[in-house]
Enzyme design. Structure first.
Site, PDB file in Angstrom:
ATOM      1  CG  ASN A   6      -0.545  -0.366   1.894  1.00 44.92           C
ATOM      2  OD1 ASN A   6       0.813  -0.609   2.186  1.00 44.92           O
ATOM      3  ND2 ASN A   6      -1.261   0.018   3.628  1.00 44.92           N
ATOM      4  CB  VAL A   7       1.847   3.924  -2.752  1.00 41.85           C
ATOM      5  CG1 VAL A   7       2.223   5.511  -2.379  1.00 41.85           C
ATOM      6  CG2 VAL A   7       2.064   2.677  -2.384  1.00 41.85           C
ATOM      7  CD  GLU A  61      -5.451  -6.229  -1.387  1.00 44.13           C
ATOM      8  OE1 GLU A  61      -4.664  -4.781  -0.946  1.00 44.13           O
ATOM      9  OE2 GLU A  61      -6.077  -6.479  -0.474  1.00 44.13           O
TER      10      GLU A  61
HETATM   11  N1  THU Z   1      -4.992  -1.473   2.639  1.00 44.42           N
HETATM   12  C1  THU Z   1      -4.232  -2.480   1.517  1.00 44.42           C
HETATM   13  O1  THU Z   1      -3.382  -2.055   1.157  1.00 44.42           O
HETATM   14  N2  THU Z   1      -5.559  -4.129   1.474  1.00 44.42           N
HETATM   15  C2  THU Z   1      -6.332  -4.718   1.864  1.00 44.42           C
HETATM   16  O2  THU Z   1      -6.654  -5.039   1.657  1.00 44.42           O
HETATM   17  C3  THU Z   1      -7.017  -3.859   2.692  1.00 44.42           C
HETATM   18  C4  THU Z   1      -6.383  -1.924   3.222  1.00 44.42           C
HETATM   19  C5  THU Z   1      -4.624  -0.502   2.740  1.00 44.42           C
HETATM   20  C6  THU Z   1      -5.518   0.803   2.623  1.00 44.42           C
HETATM   21  C7  THU Z   1      -5.230   1.905   3.872  1.00 44.42           C
HETATM   22  O3  THU Z   1      -3.373   2.215   3.129  1.00 44.42           O
HETATM   23  C8  THU Z   1      -4.570   0.781   4.321  1.00 44.42           C
HETATM   24  O4  THU Z   1      -4.405  -0.722   3.871  1.00 44.42           O
HETATM   25  C9  THU Z   1      -5.620   1.111   5.749  1.00 44.42           C
HETATM   26  O5  THU Z   1      -7.024   1.307   5.282  1.00 44.42           O
END
Ligand code: THU
Length: 137
Positions: A41-42, A54
């Site tokens: 996640n970024v 994802e």
């Molecule tokens: N997030 C993801 O990257 N994938 C997931 O399956 C759920 C949530 C991230 C988005 C955000 O950067 C952080 O987790 C909190 O919601």
């Protein structure tokens, strides 16, 4: 026994840029061709502009694909922290849907790689809308 897809998801999670939520996520997928792609996640100071792990893995897959099977997801692992399985958000379920079959396994692991939950895409996103619907329009 080590699982390359879990290891890739954990390595991606270690690269997460999540200064706002402090919730690090990594995702790794295996294509039908056997290639592995990962993402983290970024986040962004403009909060809604952040992207999920994802989405990063899917973008890497599409960029690398040179065959149809190179952009078909055979299996996907999401690595989060804590004891609750990090299930893909609604938007990511739809993004996965574009490149995966209903029976595609999606595994959620914790920050140590322990499996917390295993579901199929169809269980995560029942009665989904996909490319096949557009072909019928
Ligand atoms: N997030 C993801 O990257 N994938 C997931 O399956 C759920 C949530 C991230 C988005 C955000 O950067 C952080 O987790 C909190 O919601």
């Amino acid at each position: 026994m080590s699982d390359p897809l879990v290891e890739a998801a954990l390595a991606a999670r270690a690269r997460s840029y999540a200064p706002y939520s402090r919730f690090a996520v990594g995702a790794a997928l295996r294509t039908e061709d056997g290639a592995l792609h990962a993402g983290c996640n970024v986040e962004n100071a403009a909060y809604p502009e952040g992207t999920c792990a994802e989405a990063g893995a899917i973008a890497a897959m599409v960029m690398a694909a040179t065959t149809p099977g190179g952009r078909r997801i055979a299996e996907l692992v999401v690595a989060g922290g804590g004891a609750m399985p990090c299930t893909p958000c609604g938007g990511c379920r739809q993004k996965i849907r574009e490149f995966a079959a209903p029976a595609t396994p999606i595994r959620m692991v914790d920050g140590a790689g322990r499996e917390l939950l295993r579901l199929t895409l169809a269980e995560l996103l029942p009665h989904s809308f996909g490319p096949d619907h557009l072909a019928e329009g």
